[in-house]
Design a protein around this motif. Structure first.
Motif: not given
Ligand code: DQA
Length: 155
Positions: A17, A19, A25, A30, A81, A83-84, A87, A107-109, A111, A114, A118
């Motif tokens: 979701p 992405l 965003r 990201y 990926n 995404a949310g 988690h 994951h781009l970031s 996690v 953060r 996450r």
């Protein structure tokens, strides 16, 4: 396995979701690269490596699960990926287990740098490995690692 009768590997790329909004965003987290750009690069890398690649994004957990269930009969590995859903989703994890396919999580970031929520992933424990924190490069590294893993298994 999908490649019982030939040597080419089929990779399914799953994007979770939100992405679809990449590029606009939270670009400070990201980056500016769009999902279409990421998919185009992955397609080109896969082609160079002699693999087929299919990419799928959805904001709907059930559609992602449907696509992963289909992959059991038409893919050799999954690059995801979540995404949310990383988690939160036991169901996504269960679908990946049921596919019986090797999974690489990206994951781009980073996690782990953060928020604490996450830091836990429902996917990592059933993945071959995880790449996190390198922006779009995470996908490239993840694809390379997945192809390498699949080739090792073929040898
Ligand atoms: C993400 C990290 C997740 O925590 C977040 O919910 C995302 C994107 C990433 O690629 O860095 O949507 O998976």
């Amino acid at each position: 396995m999908a490649s019982d009768f030939d040597n080419s590997l089929r990779i399914l790329v799953i994007h979770g979701p939100n992405l679809n909004l990449l590029g606009t965003r939270e670009p400070e987290i990201y980056g500016a690269t769009t999902l279409a750009e990421i998919d185009a690069e992955l397609a080109s890398l896969a082609k160079q490596a002699g693999c087929e690649l299919d990419a799928f994004q959805s904001n709907h957990e059930g559609l992602l699960i449907d696509r992963i269930q289909e992959a059991r009969s038409n893919a050799d590995g999954v690059l995801i990926n979540p995404a949310g859903l990383t988690h939160s989703s036991v169901s996504l994890r269960d679908a990946l287990i049921a596919s019986e396919l090797p999974v690489v999580e990206v994951h781009l970031s980073n996690v782990f740098a953060r928020e604490a929520f996450r830091h836990h992933s429902y996917v990592s424990g059933i993945a071959v490995g995880v790449v996190s924190g390198f922006g779009p490069r995470s996908y490239r590294l993840g694809l390379d690692a997945l192809i390498g893993h699949l080739r090792d298994a073929q040898a």
